[in-house]
Design a protein around this motif. Structure first.
Motif, mmCIF file in Angstrom:
data_model
loop_
_atom_site.group_PDB
_atom_site.id
_atom_site.type_symbol
_atom_site.label_atom_id
_atom_site.label_comp_id
_atom_site.label_asym_id
_atom_site.label_seq_id
_atom_site.Cartn_x
_atom_site.Cartn_y
_atom_site.Cartn_z
ATOM 1 N N ALA A 1 13.576 -22.882 -9.287
ATOM 2 C CA ALA A 1 12.959 -23.666 -10.541
ATOM 3 C C ALA A 1 11.515 -23.073 -10.673
ATOM 4 O O ALA A 1 10.604 -23.046 -10.254
ATOM 5 N N PRO A 2 11.791 -21.907 -11.887
ATOM 6 C CA PRO A 2 10.420 -21.620 -12.212
ATOM 7 C C PRO A 2 9.728 -22.302 -13.290
ATOM 8 O O PRO A 2 10.191 -22.980 -14.039
ATOM 9 N N PHE A 3 8.404 -22.040 -13.198
ATOM 10 C CA PHE A 3 7.539 -22.970 -14.161
ATOM 11 C C PHE A 3 6.187 -22.408 -14.414
ATOM 12 O O PHE A 3 5.742 -21.350 -13.403
ATOM 13 N N THR A 4 5.591 -22.872 -15.312
ATOM 14 C CA THR A 4 4.077 -22.302 -15.810
ATOM 15 C C THR A 4 3.411 -23.421 -15.792
ATOM 16 O O THR A 4 3.611 -24.466 -15.703
ATOM 17 N N MET A 5 1.918 -23.275 -15.959
ATOM 18 C CA MET A 5 0.973 -24.421 -16.215
ATOM 19 C C MET A 5 0.140 -23.903 -17.450
ATOM 20 O O MET A 5 -0.010 -22.831 -17.947
ATOM 21 N N VAL A 6 -0.494 -25.035 -18.219
ATOM 22 C CA VAL A 6 -0.955 -24.807 -19.489
ATOM 23 C C VAL A 6 -2.435 -24.040 -19.305
ATOM 24 O O VAL A 6 -3.115 -23.550 -20.284
ATOM 25 N N LYS A 7 -3.108 -23.946 -17.997
ATOM 26 C CA LYS A 7 -4.189 -23.431 -17.739
ATOM 27 C C LYS A 7 -4.129 -22.269 -16.783
ATOM 28 O O LYS A 7 -4.483 -22.567 -15.701
ATOM 29 N N PRO A 8 -3.602 -21.166 -17.295
ATOM 30 C CA PRO A 8 -3.344 -20.155 -16.436
ATOM 31 C C PRO A 8 -4.515 -19.574 -15.620
ATOM 32 O O PRO A 8 -4.206 -19.029 -14.457
ATOM 33 N N GLU A 9 -5.621 -20.045 -15.945
ATOM 34 C CA GLU A 9 -6.716 -19.542 -15.128
ATOM 35 C C GLU A 9 -6.769 -20.288 -13.952
ATOM 36 O O GLU A 9 -7.580 -19.814 -12.878
ATOM 37 N N LEU A 10 -6.045 -21.532 -13.590
ATOM 38 C CA LEU A 10 -6.163 -22.222 -12.617
ATOM 39 C C LEU A 10 -4.862 -21.785 -11.624
ATOM 40 O O LEU A 10 -4.726 -22.449 -10.451
ATOM 41 N N GLU A 11 -4.257 -20.739 -11.970
ATOM 42 C CA GLU A 11 -3.010 -20.368 -10.987
ATOM 43 C C GLU A 11 -3.537 -20.039 -9.599
ATOM 44 O O GLU A 11 -2.542 -20.310 -8.690
ATOM 45 N N GLU A 12 -4.551 -19.084 -9.540
ATOM 46 C CA GLU A 12 -4.968 -18.847 -8.311
ATOM 47 C C GLU A 12 -5.245 -20.109 -7.400
ATOM 48 O O GLU A 12 -4.972 -20.189 -6.077
ATOM 49 N N GLN A 13 -6.058 -20.790 -7.953
ATOM 50 C CA GLN A 13 -6.475 -22.106 -7.182
ATOM 51 C C GLN A 13 -5.290 -23.034 -7.098
ATOM 52 O O GLN A 13 -5.503 -23.413 -5.803
ATOM 53 N N PHE A 14 -4.433 -23.006 -7.688
ATOM 54 C CA PHE A 14 -3.305 -23.834 -7.409
ATOM 55 C C PHE A 14 -2.499 -23.457 -6.178
ATOM 56 O O PHE A 14 -2.248 -23.935 -5.327
#
Ligand code: PLP
Length: 369
Positions: free
Chosen positions: A300-313
């Motif tokens: 299940a691939p997914f994205t987030m609306v605040k890509p700047e938080l990807e690393e933190q996630f």
């Protein structure tokens, strides 16, 4: 350290009870005084293991008697060449459906051995859907049609098996084998690398209809000829002994602990529902595959609306024991691979964490939740 939930696309998690059995049998397998790894593959003890593994696979998948089961090496990637060398020998042509990187690799490799035609492709939308296919789309003169059943990177899969008429259908099932029942009789060849849903990396399963064996090109290396391995019952050379043993344990786990492949399907159905229900409702995370019927139950691939938080996630996820959620570079974002061995608790806890993450980092979006 406790065991983590490993969401890797492969190699992936194995059932804990399987690892425990393997550990307990590591030094002394059933009173043999040695490990399976050290044992002759020609010994009676090992012969029983490989036979039992095949027999279990036949039972679990309900493989008809006119199909051969082979345990090979070289990964699914070797099948990209082995399939055309053995099957593209009547009319020298084959049809390929391009639904992702693996399907394309298979097509590119086969094109070295004959005339390959692209029947359909979903590359126009970065492979985020499965093209609709009709029987008339296929060349009745093709020696076979090749599909990639579950597209590991893009998170799509075929909900329906395409009707290719009398043309044998060949499917790469590396990342969906054993996840739910499949009608083997609809296929000419099924092949899968083991490291997603069956065993550690190192063994490749090929299930091939008998009449498709024995027509290899003259240039085919002995090791690439299906006939070689059919004749030698997967023992032409040393098989990946330990991987086959683990596969046997995994199949026993499906049969005895899970309760068979129908139960496996129910389990996987519930898991994907938890995952996608959350993604559908989330104002913060979005699934990358729009059509619900095309969504893979395994990846299940997914994205987030605040890509700047990807690393933190990813960092926080790992802190809580959710590993390998980073998406493939060609899709970006994240990917949760939830193969057979991932327990439902793993998905539930991941979704719980994701919900907490979105409420904390985007409260403005989550007011209505
Ligand atoms: C992982 C994967 C492969 C590659 O398998 P190897 O065993 O590493 O060669 C091929 N096809 C699909 C669909 C996969 O998921």
């Amino acid at each position: 350290m406790g065991r983590v939930f490993n969401f890797s696309a492969g190699p992936s998690q194995l059932p804990e009870s399987v690892l425990k059995i393997a550990a307990s049998e590591m030094l002394d397998y059933h009173g043999c005084g040695q490990s399976i790894m050290e044992m002759s593959h020609r010994s009676k003890v090992y012969d029983d293991i490989i036979k039992e593994c095949e027999s279990l696979l036949r039972t679990v998948m309900q493989i008809p008697d006119n199909y051969k089961v082979l345990f090979l090496q070289g990964g699914a990637s070797s099948q990209f060449a082995m399939v055309p060398m053995n099957l593209m020998t009547k009319n020298g042509k084959a049809d390929y459906v391009l639904t992702g990187v693996w399907a394309k690799k298979a097509y590119k490799e086969a094109s070295r051995y004959g005339k390959c035609r692209v029947v359909a492709s979903s590359e126009d939308q970065n492979f985020n859907y499965i093209p609709k296919l009709k029987k008339e789309d296929f060349d009745p003169e093709a020696d076979y049609v090749h599909i990639c059943m579950n597209n590991t990177i893009y998170g799509t899969w075929y909900n329906e098996i395409p009707d290719t008429g009398d043309v044998p259908l060949v499917a790469d099932v590396s990342s969906c084998i054993l996840s739910r029942p499949i009608d083997v009789s609809k296929f000419g060849v099924l092949y899968a690398g083991a490291q997603k849903n069956m065993a550690p990396a190192g063994v490749t399963v090929v299930i091939i209809r008998e009449d498709l064996v024995g027509h290899a090109m003259d240039i085919t290396p002995t090791m690439f000829n299906y006939q070689t391995h059919v004749d030698a019952k997967s023992m032409f050379n040393t098989p990946p002994c330990y991987c086959i043993y683990i596969m046997k344990l995994v199949l026993e786990w499906i049969q005895n602990e899970v309760g068979g492949i129908k139960k496996m399907e129910t389990r996987n159905m519930k898991k994907q529902k938890v995952m996608y229900d959350f993604l559908n409702d989330s104002p913060f995370f979005n699934p990358t595959v729009p059509a619900k019927e095309d969504r893979s139950w395994m990846n299940a691939p997914f994205t987030m609306v605040k890509p700047e938080l990807e690393e933190q996630f990813l960092k926080e996820a790992e802190y809580y024991g959710f590993y390998n959620l980073k998406g493939h570079r060609s899709v970006g974002g994240f990917r949760a691979s939830i193969y057979n061995a991932m327990p439902i608790e793993g998905v539930e806890e991941l979704v719980f964490f994701m919900d907490e993450f979105q409420r904390r980092n985007a409260p403005e979006l989550c007011q209505d939740l």
